[in-house]
Write a protein that holds these residues in place. Structure first.
Motif, mmCIF file in Angstrom:
data_model
loop_
_atom_site.group_PDB
_atom_site.id
_atom_site.type_symbol
_atom_site.label_atom_id
_atom_site.label_comp_id
_atom_site.label_asym_id
_atom_site.label_seq_id
_atom_site.Cartn_x
_atom_site.Cartn_y
_atom_site.Cartn_z
ATOM 1 N N GLU A 168 0.826 -1.203 0.000
ATOM 2 C CA GLU A 168 0.000 0.000 0.000
ATOM 3 C C GLU A 168 0.862 1.254 0.000
ATOM 4 O O GLU A 168 0.564 2.227 -0.699
ATOM 5 C CB GLU A 168 -0.930 0.011 1.210
ATOM 6 N N VAL A 169 1.943 1.239 0.794
ATOM 7 C CA VAL A 169 2.824 2.407 0.856
ATOM 8 C C VAL A 169 3.410 2.711 -0.511
ATOM 9 O O VAL A 169 3.386 3.857 -0.981
ATOM 10 C CB VAL A 169 3.949 2.183 1.889
ATOM 11 N N ILE A 170 3.927 1.692 -1.173
ATOM 12 C CA ILE A 170 4.567 1.906 -2.469
ATOM 13 C C ILE A 170 3.563 2.366 -3.509
ATOM 14 O O ILE A 170 3.836 3.268 -4.313
ATOM 15 C CB ILE A 170 5.292 0.630 -2.922
ATOM 16 N N ARG A 171 2.377 1.773 -3.516
ATOM 17 C CA ARG A 171 1.348 2.209 -4.467
ATOM 18 C C ARG A 171 0.971 3.674 -4.248
ATOM 19 O O ARG A 171 0.821 4.449 -5.210
ATOM 20 C CB ARG A 171 0.105 1.316 -4.347
ATOM 21 N N LEU A 172 0.830 4.080 -2.979
ATOM 22 C CA LEU A 172 0.449 5.455 -2.678
ATOM 23 C C LEU A 172 1.574 6.420 -3.054
ATOM 24 O O LEU A 172 1.321 7.488 -3.623
ATOM 25 C CB LEU A 172 0.106 5.603 -1.201
ATOM 26 N N VAL A 173 2.814 6.045 -2.737
ATOM 27 C CA VAL A 173 3.962 6.897 -3.084
ATOM 28 C C VAL A 173 4.030 7.110 -4.591
ATOM 29 O O VAL A 173 4.231 8.233 -5.071
ATOM 30 C CB VAL A 173 5.268 6.272 -2.566
ATOM 31 N N GLN A 174 3.848 6.030 -5.347
ATOM 32 C CA GLN A 174 3.891 6.152 -6.802
ATOM 33 C C GLN A 174 2.750 7.013 -7.322
ATOM 34 O O GLN A 174 2.938 7.840 -8.219
ATOM 35 C CB GLN A 174 3.844 4.761 -7.443
ATOM 36 N N GLU A 175 1.551 6.813 -6.773
ATOM 37 C CA GLU A 175 0.396 7.594 -7.209
ATOM 38 C C GLU A 175 0.599 9.079 -6.930
ATOM 39 O O GLU A 175 0.296 9.942 -7.766
ATOM 40 C CB GLU A 175 -0.867 7.110 -6.499
ATOM 41 N N LEU A 176 1.112 9.396 -5.749
ATOM 42 C CA LEU A 176 1.299 10.790 -5.366
ATOM 43 C C LEU A 176 2.372 11.478 -6.202
ATOM 44 O O LEU A 176 2.199 12.628 -6.622
ATOM 45 C CB LEU A 176 1.668 10.883 -3.886
ATOM 46 N N THR A 177 3.489 10.811 -6.416
ATOM 47 C CA THR A 177 4.648 11.463 -7.029
ATOM 48 C C THR A 177 4.667 11.398 -8.547
ATOM 49 O O THR A 177 5.404 12.156 -9.183
ATOM 50 C CB THR A 177 5.952 10.852 -6.493
#
Length: 208
Positions: A76-85
């Protein structure tokens, strides 16, 4: 706009150290702050994080003490980081993400490379987790220990279900299909495996 998000997992923890670290790295206080206090990263609904994500706009910067504050699992962390950046033109939100613990700044080439490396490492770990789980299930079938849908799972299978959910980012319905049980049984297995882990370690380990 500079926005910070803070979270502590238990009521006896405080947000002060996270706030101080973020302000020190930023050089001043952020313009807006969102918090989740006494809320575990495993909780499905986190009002502070949801409000923070809703408030962010393209070119805003999000400041966190650690990437682990952002999700329930590595996936979840990696998916959110990618989505945000990811840039808006590439389907992302165009947010600058800065994390104190990881010394991450997604506005720099080094920061973007770090995010890419995180994603690659996660995909490798997820694939290894899938392969190990499938190999174990295949061995069990060859030994005649698997036949039809079972109402419950062994402790080893519960641990496998938790690994597939947290580390490989698999959906419970897909895990259920893999293990030959119902989705409800998978959710129960995840809960039981977390409880066992908490007893062994004294608390639930946070994802990286």
């Amino acid at each position: 706009m500079r926005i910070s998000y803070l979270r502590v997992s238990t009521a006896d923890q405080t947000l002060a150290s996270q706030r101080l670290a973020i302000e020190k790295a930023l050089g001043e206080a952020p313009e807006r702050e969102f918090v989740d206090e006494g809320v575990s990263g495993r909780v499905m609904q986190r009002e502070g994080l949801d409000a923070c994500l809703n408030a962010l706009r393209e070119h805003d910067s999000l400041h966190v003490y650690s990437l682990s504050r952002l999700g329930r699992s590595s996936a979840e962390v990696i998916r959110l980081v990618q989505e945000l950046t990811r840039p808006v033109e590439q389907g992302g939100r165009g947010i600058i993400l800065r994390s104190v613990t990881e010394a991450l700044d997604s506005s720099t080439p080094t920061g973007r490379a770090f995010i890419g490396i995180l994603a690659v490492v996660f995909e490798m770990e997820a694939e290894l987790t899938r392969e190990r789980t499938l190999a174990g299930l295949a061995a069990a079938r060859r030994a005649g220990r698997v036949g039809g849908r079972k109402p419950s799972l062994t402790p080893r299978q519960k641990k496998q279900a938790l690994s597939l959910y947290e580390q490989a980012g698999e959906r419970p319905i897909d895990i259920a299909d893999t293990l030959g049980v119902s989705e409800r049984t998978v959710w129960r297995a995840i809960r039981d495996a977390r409880a066992t882990r908490a007893k062994v370690h004294g608390k639930e380990a946070m994802p990286v």
